[in-house]
Write a protein that holds these residues in place. Structure first.
Motif, PDB file in Angstrom:
ATOM      1  N   LYS A 581      -7.795 -22.743  -9.162  1.00  0.00           N
ATOM      2  CA  LYS A 581      -6.933 -23.866  -8.790  1.00  0.00           C
ATOM      3  C   LYS A 581      -6.258 -23.615  -7.447  1.00  0.00           C
ATOM      4  O   LYS A 581      -6.086 -24.534  -6.637  1.00  0.00           O
ATOM      5  N   TYR A 582      -5.881 -22.352  -7.210  1.00  0.00           N
ATOM      6  CA  TYR A 582      -5.224 -22.024  -5.940  1.00  0.00           C
ATOM      7  C   TYR A 582      -6.199 -22.195  -4.772  1.00  0.00           C
ATOM      8  O   TYR A 582      -5.840 -22.743  -3.733  1.00  0.00           O
ATOM      9  N   ASN A 583      -7.432 -21.738  -4.968  1.00  0.00           N
ATOM     10  CA  ASN A 583      -8.439 -21.895  -3.918  1.00  0.00           C
ATOM     11  C   ASN A 583      -8.766 -23.364  -3.674  1.00  0.00           C
ATOM     12  O   ASN A 583      -9.089 -23.760  -2.555  1.00  0.00           O
ATOM     13  N   LYS A 587      -3.447 -25.383   0.892  1.00  0.00           N
ATOM     14  CA  LYS A 587      -2.460 -24.298   0.961  1.00  0.00           C
ATOM     15  C   LYS A 587      -2.400 -23.680   2.343  1.00  0.00           C
ATOM     16  O   LYS A 587      -2.071 -22.495   2.499  1.00  0.00           O
ATOM     17  N   ASN A 588      -2.728 -24.454   3.384  1.00  0.00           N
ATOM     18  CA  ASN A 588      -2.694 -23.891   4.730  1.00  0.00           C
ATOM     19  C   ASN A 588      -1.259 -23.609   5.170  1.00  0.00           C
ATOM     20  O   ASN A 588      -0.290 -24.019   4.508  1.00  0.00           O
ATOM     21  N   CYS A 589      -1.112 -22.928   6.296  1.00  0.00           N
ATOM     22  CA  CYS A 589       0.206 -22.499   6.767  1.00  0.00           C
ATOM     23  C   CYS A 589       1.139 -23.682   7.024  1.00  0.00           C
ATOM     24  O   CYS A 589       2.342 -23.602   6.761  1.00  0.00           O
ATOM     25  N   CYS A 608      -1.634 -17.056   4.131  1.00  0.00           N
ATOM     26  CA  CYS A 608      -2.054 -18.400   4.539  1.00  0.00           C
ATOM     27  C   CYS A 608      -2.902 -18.377   5.803  1.00  0.00           C
ATOM     28  O   CYS A 608      -2.834 -17.442   6.603  1.00  0.00           O
ATOM     29  N   LEU A 609      -3.704 -19.429   5.970  1.00  0.00           N
ATOM     30  CA  LEU A 609      -4.556 -19.615   7.141  1.00  0.00           C
ATOM     31  C   LEU A 609      -4.211 -20.930   7.829  1.00  0.00           C
ATOM     32  O   LEU A 609      -3.623 -21.823   7.217  1.00  0.00           O
ATOM     33  N   ILE A 610      -4.586 -21.024   9.086  1.00  0.00           N
ATOM     34  CA  ILE A 610      -4.349 -22.281   9.814  1.00  0.00           C
ATOM     35  C   ILE A 610      -5.142 -23.416   9.168  1.00  0.00           C
ATOM     36  O   ILE A 610      -4.637 -24.499   8.915  1.00  0.00           O
ATOM     37  N   THR A 611      -6.408 -23.174   8.904  1.00  0.00           N
ATOM     38  CA  THR A 611      -7.251 -24.120   8.169  1.00  0.00           C
ATOM     39  C   THR A 611      -7.836 -23.372   6.992  1.00  0.00           C
ATOM     40  O   THR A 611      -8.663 -22.472   7.170  1.00  0.00           O
ATOM     41  N   ASP A 612      -7.418 -23.714   5.783  1.00  0.00           N
ATOM     42  CA  ASP A 612      -7.850 -22.955   4.617  1.00  0.00           C
ATOM     43  C   ASP A 612      -9.088 -23.589   3.982  1.00  0.00           C
ATOM     44  O   ASP A 612      -9.487 -24.697   4.302  1.00  0.00           O
TER      45      ASP A 612
END
Length: 659
Positions: A581-583, A587-589, A608-612
């Motif tokens: 569910k998290y993936n 949830k990006n920065c 976190c990533l800029i583009t997740d």
């Protein structure tokens, strides 16, 4: 022309002549126990009232006695048959009602429906063009070409001698449908038998005493087949009505001659050209091409695969591709507009009270002297003066971004995967060690599009947390210049030889003040030029850079909304309980920091990533995959079309000249 008319008229009378020609050649003793063939359906239905068994209506074949009475009957029958009209002929407009018929091999899941071949009235039938059904008692419902008062029905199988092939119908009933759905019906023929002692076509008369109105739909109900096989194969059925005048014999015109000549030449000389041509049964029979090209008529289909087929496939494929592309770009445009609106609202809210920068660089130096700092103009200061009034114009969350075209390549922009370069601009208290912007260039360059045009006051660099010794690969000295044009070809130095030193714990961020520049009023782009790193390693790793300008009032602290609370709570729950569910979640920065989720889920912010990679990622993968498949199909048909033209048109033109 006379020969053509005679042949057409002969085709109409072939059934009658067949009956008469075979009459004198039959052996009477062989059929002495058969029932009289002149027994009408009225007599059958009458006998059904007094018997519990079905009475068989023998088909009209050449099994008759040679009595004078029967000869006279034949003459009358022959006179009437010359004006018989087959209302179940596909070429006259009849069709199979697929909704009220059993499923068959002629109506596949993929491909054109060829069911009407069972109604194509032609002299020679082919075994591979039969209407075959696996139903226990197959039903064939026919929309007649016109409303008629039926006289007789017939069934004709493909040519056979001696023994009727297995799977051929043996007995069947025929009913008249009194409504569209055949829920109300009236029997016309019951227990009609296709005999092994007869000819290929065998008929059953319909009693003239039956009270049958004009009908437009009939239903053949097959009860039994030869060999008791699972599949019943029906070749050709006819439903006769009486016409006042014989069928008109159409004269073959010049256009028909051209069509037939072309198709015959294509069939024998150019396979691709023949496939490309319009050659369905309607074209062949309506233009009387069967004498000129009998093979064409034998192999014809109700709806053939020709140039129009490929054009339709190409058109629908192109339409689908255009629809997918438009949908994709609309989706992307909506996403970008939504992001821009969110960033614009965020920026306007944060900077709505910002006014022009009033504090000069001399004021900053004066403040430094008061605090006991007697360092040169470009020293490294462990603390930033008036920090609460500083504005970081290089903050990604405020709208800043890395200019990839004018920056060195780095590990954050891989060949496969999303570009995460803007992590170096993500203003957070403790940048993670594994999210650094690392470059193998000898003197890496990092160019930044600032969030707003500012008059810069200082720049800073912050490394991930360290104690005592600065890690190898961290920048040691760097310069900062202002870009006065888009391509950074015209530069103005802001800071030279700025050094990142160890001042003990808590000094991860270190700043260099900027002297006032009369040539620089306001800037929108800066460039960090890293000259040396710690350990002289091949790779320089940069964690977080900032570019400060001054604001008269501090940045407003936004109130956390209920929606933000829900987002943070859900992400925290997913992070600790459900990896899937998290993936799948967004949830990006930007989401985490704008909704202030870091206090609730600090691990989420660290990772976190800029583009997740989330549900949108998988949607895009599926979309791109479909797009690639569709483009591949279009290219395949385009190549196929080109080859068809190259291999058929040129030989065709050469051959046409030789004719």
């Amino acid at each position: 022309m006379g020969f053509s008319m005679q042949s057409q008229f002969g085709a109409i009378e072939r059934k009658v002549e067949m009956l008469i020609s075979r009459k004198s050649n039959l052996d009477k003793s062989q059929f002495e126990n058969t029932k009289p063939l002149e027994e009408s359906i009225a007599d059958v239905l009458k006998n059904m009232k007094f018997s519990t068994q079905d009475s068989k209506v023998e088909p009209i074949v050449s099994q008759q006695s040679t009595s004078k009475t029967e000869e006279s009957t034949l003459k009358v029958s022959n006179f009437k048959k010359s004006f018989l009209f087959n209302a179940a002929d596909f070429l006259k407009g009849a069709s199979v009602d697929m909704d009220h018929s059993s499923s068959s091999n002629l109506n596949p899941l993929i491909g054109y429906d060829q069911s009407n071949l069972v109604l194509l009235d032609r002299p020679q039938l082919l075994t591979d063009k039969a209407w075959c059904s696996n139903a226990e008692n197959p039903v064939l419902t026919i929309n007649l070409a016109k409303y008629i008062k039926p006289i007789s029905v017939s069934y004709e199988h493909a040519h056979w001698e001696g023994i009727v092939p297995n799977g051929a119908p043996r007995t069947y009933d025929v009913a008249a449908c009194l409504d569209f759905y055949c829920e109300k019906w009236k029997p016309l023929v019951s227990n009609c038998e296709y005999s092994q002692y007869g000819s290929n076509e065998q008929m059953c008369n319909i009693s003239s005493h039956m009270d049958v109105p004009l009908i437009g739909k009939v239903q053949f109900r097959f009860r039994e087949n030869y060999g008791g096989t699972k599949t019943t194969c029906v070749h050709l059925v006819r439903v006769y009505g009486e016409a006042k005048t014989p069928a008109k014999i159409e004269e073959k015109n010049l256009r028909s001659e051209e069509i037939c000549t072309d198709l015959r030449w294509y069939y024998h000389n150019s396979y691709f050209k023949y496939i490309w041509a319009n050659k369905n049964c309607t074209v062949l029979y309506e233009n009387n091409c069967c004498l000129e090209c009998p093979e064409c008529c034998q192999e014809c289909l109700i709806t053939d695969y020709n140039r129009k087929t490929f054009e339709n496939i190409g058109l629908y494929t192109l339409l689908f591709v255009v629809t997918v592309i438009i949908s994709f770009f609309v989706f992307k445009l909506q996403s970008q507009v939504h992001k821009l609106e969110k960033k614009s609202e965020h920026k306007n809210h944060r900077f709505e009270n910002r006014e022009e920068i009033e504090l000069s660089h001399s004021d900053v130096l004066q403040a430094s002297k008061i605090q006991g700092r007697t360092k040169p103009p470009d020293p490294i200061n462990p603390m930033i003066s008036k920090e609460e009034f500083q504005f970081n114009a290089a903050d990604f969350l405020n709208g800043a971004s890395v200019d990839m075209d004018h920056s060195s390549s780095s590990n954050l922009n891989p060949i496969i995967g999303y570009d995460q370069t803007n992590l170096v601009l993500l203003d957070r208290p403790q940048p993670p060690e594994d999210k650094a912007w690392c470059s193998n260039a000898e003197n890496p360059v990092l160019t930044i599009n600032l969030a707003n045009y500012i008059k810069p006051t200082s720049v800073s660099y912050q490394h991930s947390k360290w104690h005592g010794t600065i890690p190898n690969g961290a920048p040691r000295t760097f310069d900062v210049v202002a870009c006065l044009d888009y391509n950074c070809e015209i530069l103005e130095p802001l800071v030279s030889n700025c050094e990142y030193k160890s001042y003990g714990a808590g000094a991860q961020e270190q700043a260099c003040n900027i002297n006032p520049h009369p040539n620089v009023s306001s800037i929108g782009k800066v460039q960090f030029q890293f000259r040396e790193n710690y350990g002289n390693t091949e790779m320089t790793c940069v964690h977080l850079v900032r570019v400060y300008g001054e604001t008269k009032t501090p940045v407003k602290t936004e109130t956390k909304t209920l929606k933000s609370e829900e987002i943070c709570t859900d992400l925290k729950l997913y992070y600790h309980t459900s990896s899937m569910k998290y993936n799948w979640a967004n949830k990006n920065c930007t989401v985490l920091y704008e909704n202030e989720c870091c206090s609730e889920c600090p691990k989420c912010c660290n990772e976190c990533l800029i583009t997740d990679y989330n549900s949108s990622t998988f949607d895009n993968i599926i979309l791109y995959t479909i797009l690639v498949i569709v483009i591949a199909i279009v290219l395949f048909f385009a190549i196929l079309t080109v080859f068809a033209i190259l291999f058929s048109c040129v030989p065709c033109l050469i051959g046409r000249d030789q004719l």
